[in-house]
Design an enzyme around this catalytic site. Structure first.
Site, PDB file in Angstrom:
ATOM      1  N   ARG A 294      53.771  35.560  33.811  1.00 46.97           N
ATOM      2  CA  ARG A 294      54.337  36.761  33.194  1.00 46.97           C
ATOM      3  C   ARG A 294      55.402  36.398  32.166  1.00 46.97           C
ATOM      4  O   ARG A 294      55.423  36.943  31.055  1.00 46.97           O
ATOM      5  CB  ARG A 294      54.921  37.676  34.275  1.00 46.97           C
ATOM      6  CG  ARG A 294      53.858  38.468  35.003  1.00 46.97           C
ATOM      7  CD  ARG A 294      54.398  39.239  36.176  1.00 46.97           C
ATOM      8  NE  ARG A 294      53.341  40.091  36.727  1.00 46.97           N
ATOM      9  CZ  ARG A 294      53.402  40.705  37.897  1.00 46.97           C
ATOM     10  NH1 ARG A 294      54.482  40.574  38.655  1.00 46.97           N
ATOM     11  NH2 ARG A 294      52.404  41.461  38.320  1.00 46.97           N
ATOM     12  N   TYR A 421      47.846  41.656  29.829  1.00 54.06           N
ATOM     13  CA  TYR A 421      47.824  40.466  30.684  1.00 54.06           C
ATOM     14  C   TYR A 421      48.863  40.507  31.796  1.00 54.06           C
ATOM     15  O   TYR A 421      49.960  41.025  31.617  1.00 54.06           O
ATOM     16  CB  TYR A 421      48.140  39.231  29.842  1.00 54.06           C
ATOM     17  CG  TYR A 421      46.964  38.499  29.246  1.00 54.06           C
ATOM     18  CD1 TYR A 421      45.697  38.533  29.811  1.00 54.06           C
ATOM     19  CD2 TYR A 421      47.138  37.718  28.104  1.00 54.06           C
ATOM     20  CE1 TYR A 421      44.642  37.831  29.255  1.00 54.06           C
ATOM     21  CE2 TYR A 421      46.090  37.014  27.538  1.00 54.06           C
ATOM     22  CZ  TYR A 421      44.839  37.075  28.128  1.00 54.06           C
ATOM     23  OH  TYR A 421      43.812  36.378  27.563  1.00 54.06           O
ATOM     24  N   GLU A 422      48.502  39.892  32.930  1.00 56.11           N
ATOM     25  CA  GLU A 422      49.428  39.614  34.038  1.00 56.11           C
ATOM     26  C   GLU A 422      50.188  40.844  34.520  1.00 56.11           C
ATOM     27  O   GLU A 422      51.374  40.787  34.796  1.00 56.11           O
ATOM     28  CB  GLU A 422      50.423  38.515  33.627  1.00 56.11           C
ATOM     29  CG  GLU A 422      49.784  37.246  33.146  1.00 56.11           C
ATOM     30  CD  GLU A 422      48.810  36.638  34.134  1.00 56.11           C
ATOM     31  OE1 GLU A 422      48.943  36.899  35.345  1.00 56.11           O
ATOM     32  OE2 GLU A 422      47.890  35.918  33.711  1.00 56.11           O
ATOM     33  N   GLY A 423      49.479  41.959  34.626  1.00 53.70           N
ATOM     34  CA  GLY A 423      50.117  43.215  34.978  1.00 53.70           C
ATOM     35  C   GLY A 423      50.536  43.931  33.716  1.00 53.70           C
ATOM     36  O   GLY A 423      51.351  43.425  32.943  1.00 53.70           O
ATOM     37  N   GLN A 428      54.803  46.473  34.837  1.00 54.47           N
ATOM     38  CA  GLN A 428      56.071  45.746  34.785  1.00 54.47           C
ATOM     39  C   GLN A 428      57.246  46.715  34.890  1.00 54.47           C
ATOM     40  O   GLN A 428      58.227  46.451  35.602  1.00 54.47           O
ATOM     41  CB  GLN A 428      56.183  44.962  33.475  1.00 54.47           C
ATOM     42  CG  GLN A 428      55.079  43.960  33.216  1.00 54.47           C
ATOM     43  CD  GLN A 428      54.967  42.909  34.296  1.00 54.47           C
ATOM     44  OE1 GLN A 428      55.969  42.366  34.739  1.00 54.47           O
ATOM     45  NE2 GLN A 428      53.760  42.624  34.725  1.00 54.47           N
TER      46      GLN A 428
END
Length: 565
Positions: A294, A421-423, A428
Site C-alpha cells: 500500500r 490497487y491494494e484496497g 483506505q
C-alpha cells in the site's frame, strides 16, 4: 518521453522535512547516515533515468503477451529487471540473514518512487516481490525462509499476491479456492484467481505465488482463510526450479494502461502448496505484504506524477502560443499547483516510511500507531495526486495530449490503476476513520499536536503561513472529534474527504518545514500550497461531517436518472 529521477528533491525531504536522521541514532539503522542515503539515491537515480525510463514507452507499445501458455515480456524488460536484481535493489530493506541489505524502508520507498516514475509496469514486479519477502520474513517457517528468501532477494525468483477471485474482490472473505492437506505435509490448491500482477513472466527462473485458500474445516469469512506458497516450478533437492506445478495462466487482461505488466487470470488445478503461518491465519500474513504494498503504491502515484509533471513542464517551455505557454497564468497555475502537491505527497509517504522504520528500530508503540495511521493517507493521497497531475499533463499538452505519440496519455492510463490497487482509496479512507480511529483518536490527535507545534515554531519566520496552518489543524481537530462521536456508517460517508483534508493539512506542515530549511524555491512552493491547496481542507471537512442522510435520501431510481416530473 524523458525522465530524470528527482534525487535532490527526495534527499532534501529526508534531510530537512521528515525525521530520517533519527534512524542513524538507532542500533538497527546506524549505517543509514545522510551520506549513505545520498549515495544510494544517486545510484538508484542513475538506474531509473538511464536504464528503466527508456523501457516505459516500449512496454506500452509492445505489451506482454501469452504464447502457448507462457508469458513473453515486453522488449527490454528482462534486461531491465536483471539490472534491478543485480544492483541488489530488491533486497534493499530485506533481512541481511538471507542476503538483504537491511536498510530503512524510507530509502526503499524513495527508490521505488524513482523506479515507478521511470517505468511503472516493470517496477510492479519488484514491488510485489518485496511484499512477499516481508510476509515470509514475518510468518513463514525456517525451512520456507531458507529456501525462498535468498532467491527472491537476489531476483532469481519473483513473487506475486493471489487474493482476488471472480466472486471475491474487496470482500476477500468470500473466496472459494480450496486447500486440501496431503500426507506429506503439503496441500493441494484448487481455484481461480484474477488480476494477478506479474502472475507469470520470462524475466525470472521461477514465479512464487502466495495464495489465499480455505482448508476443509475452515470457518466462513476472513477468519477461515489460510496462506500458501505455490511456486510455478517445485524446487528440487538442490533448491532449484524442478517439475512444473499444476497451475497455469488462463489469459492476460487487456488493460487501460501498464501494458508491459502481465495481469493474469490464474488457474490452480490441484497445485502443490506449503502453508505459510498457521491454519486460518492467512489474512494476518497477507496484510503484512499488503501494508508494504500500500505504501509502495502510494509511491507509485508520486513517481508517475513526477514523470508526468516533468514532461508537462518541458512541453510548456517549448510550446509557443503568443510566447511559451509556461508563462501563461493558467498554465503556470496548473504546473505550480501540481509541483506543490507532488512535494506534499512525497513528504507524507516518506514520513510514513520513516515511522515504520522507527517502530522497527525501537519497538515504540507510538511510532507503530503513527505508521499505521499514515499508511492509508500516503496510499490514497499519493495515488490521487498521481491521477490529478497526469490528467493535468494531458491538459497542458492540449490536443497533442490526446494523441498517443506525445506519451502524455500513457502516464494517465498507467497511473489510473493505483487508486484501485491494494484496497481502493475509498477502503483506505474507511480504514482511516474506522480502524485507525478506534484508539479514541489518539494517533490522529498526536499528529495534530505535531502540526500545531510545527506552526508555532514557524511563527517567527513565516507568521502568516504559521497562523493559517494552526487554524487548519484546529478545524481538522474539531472534525476528528465530531467523527469520533458518530457510528461507523456515518463516518464512512465522510471518510474520503476527511482523509484528503488530513493529507492537505499534513502537506502544509511539510511545506512549512521546507520553507524554513530551504531557499527561495521552497518558500515559493510553500506559498503556492498555502494559497491554493491548503484552503481546500475547509470544504473537504464540511463534506466529511455532512452525515449520511442526504446520501440515503436519494433513491436508487433517482441515481439512475429515473426521476418523475
Amino acid at each position: 518521453m524523458s525522465y530524470k529521477a528527482p534525487v535532490a528533491q527526495i534527499d532534501f525531504i529526508l534531510n530537512h522535512v521528515v525525521p530520517f536522521a533519527d534512524l542513524s541514532r538507532t542500533g538497527r539503522f546506524a549505517e543509514a547516515t545522510a551520506d549513505t542515503a545520498s549515495a544510494i539515491l544517486a545510484e538508484a537515480g542513475k538506474l531509473a533515468t538511464n536504464v528503466l525510463a527508456p523501457l516505459n514507452r516500449r512496454g506500452d507499445e509492445h505489451p506482454a503477451v501469452l504464447e502457448n501458455g507462457r508469458v513473453r515480456s515486453s522488449p527490454g524488460y528482462a534486461e531491465g529487471f536483471r539490472a534491478i536484481a543485480e544492483g541488489g535493489w530488491i533486497g534493499l530493506a530485506a533481512d541481511p540473514e538471507h542476503g538483504g541489505m537491511g536498510l530503512p524502508q524510507a530509502l526503499n520507498m524513495a527508490v521505488a518512487e524513482m523506479m515507478s516514475g521511470a517505468c511503472l509496469a516493470l517496477q510492479l514486479n519488484p514491488l510485489l516481490t518485496q511484499g512477499q519477502i516481508e510476509a515470509l520474513e514475518h510468518h513463514a517457517g525456517d525451512d520456507l525462509k531458507a529456501l525462498y528468501l535468498p532467491k527472491l532477494i537476489s531476483g532469481e525468483w519473483s513473487g506475486t499476491m493471489n487474493l482476488t477471485e471472480p466472486g471475491a474482490g474487496s470482500d476477500v472473505g468470500a473466496l472459494a479456492t480450496k486447500a486440501e492437506p496431503q500426507d506429506d505435509g503439503t496441500y493441494r490448491i484448487t481455484g481461480q484467481k484474477i488480476f494477478i500482477t506479474w502472475g507469470d513472466s520470462d524475466v525470472t527462473e521461477n514465479v512464487c505465488h502466495l495464495v489465499l485458500a480455505r482448508l476443509p474445516d475452515a470457518p466462513r469469512g476472513t477468519k477461515g482463510i489460510s496462506l500458501f506458497m505455490v511456486p510455478k516450478f517445485i524446487p528440487d533437492d538442490r533448491g532449484e526450479p524442478g517439475v512444473a506445478n499444476s497451475l497455469k495462466v488462463v489469459s492476460l487482461e487487456e488493460k487501460l494502461g501498464i501494458h508491459g505488466s502481465p495481469t493474469c487470470v490464474m488457474s490452480f488445478e490441484g497445485a502443490t502448496g506449503w502453508l505459510v503461518g498457521g491454519p486460518h491465519k492467512g489474512m494476518a500474513a497477507m496484510f503484512t505484504m499488503m501494508n508494504v504494498a500500500r505504501l509502495g503504491v502510494g509511491m507509485q502515484g508520486v513517481g508517475v506524477a513526477e514523470a508526468a509533471l516533468q514532461q508537462a513542464v518541458a512541453y510548456a517551455a517549448d510550446r509557443n502560443q503568443m510566447g511559451p505557454i509556461i508563462g501563461h497564468p493558467d498554465v503556470r497555475r496548473m504546473l505550480a499547483t501540481a509541483r506543490a502537491e507532488v512535494f506534499a505527497a512525497r513528504a507524507i509517504a516518506l514520513a510514513c516510511a520513516t515511522a515504520i522504520d522507527l517502530e522497527r528500530a525501537t519497538g515504540d508503540a507510538v511510532h507503530a500507531a503513527r505508521a499505521a495511521f499514515l499508511t492509508p493517507i500516503a496510499k490514497a493521497y499519493g495515488t490521487d495526486v498521481g491521477c490529478r497531475v497526469a490528467d493535468m499533463g494531458v491538459q497542458i499538452h492540449g490536443g497533442m495530449g490526446y494523441v498517443e505519440e506525445t506519451g502524455a496519455a500513457q502516464y494517465l492510463r498507467d497511473v489510473r490503476i493505483t487508486p484501485i490497487y491494494e484496497g481502493t482509496n475509498g477502503i483506505q479512507a474507511m480504514d482511516l476513520v474506522g480502524r485507525k480511529l478506534s484508539d479514541g483518536g489518539d494517533a490522529a490527535l498526536r499528529l495534530l499536536d505535531e502540526i500545531a507545534d510545527g506552526a508555532k515554531l514557524a511563527q517567527a519566520g513565516h507568521p502568516q503561513w504559521a497562523n493559517q496552518l494552526w487554524q487548519a489543524s484546529e478545524t481538522l481537530r474539531e472534525a476528528t472529534h465530531a467523527l469520533l462521536e458518530r457510528d461507523l456508517p456515518v463516518r464512512f460517508a465522510g471518510a474520503v474527504p476527511y482523509l484528503t483534508a488530513f493529507a492537505r493539512v499534513l502537506g502544509g506542515l511539510y511545506h512549512l518545514r521546507a520553507a524554513q530549511a530551504g531557499g527561495e524555491s521552497h518558500a515559493a512552493l510553500a506559498r503556492v500550497f498555502m494559497a491554493r491547496v491548503l484552503p481546500r481542507h475547509a470544504s473537504d471537512l464540511a463534506e466529511a461531517v455532512a452525515g449520511l442522510d442526504d446520501l440515503t435520501g436519494v433513491s436508487d431510481a433517482a441515481l439512475a436518472g429515473d426521476v418523475a416530473a
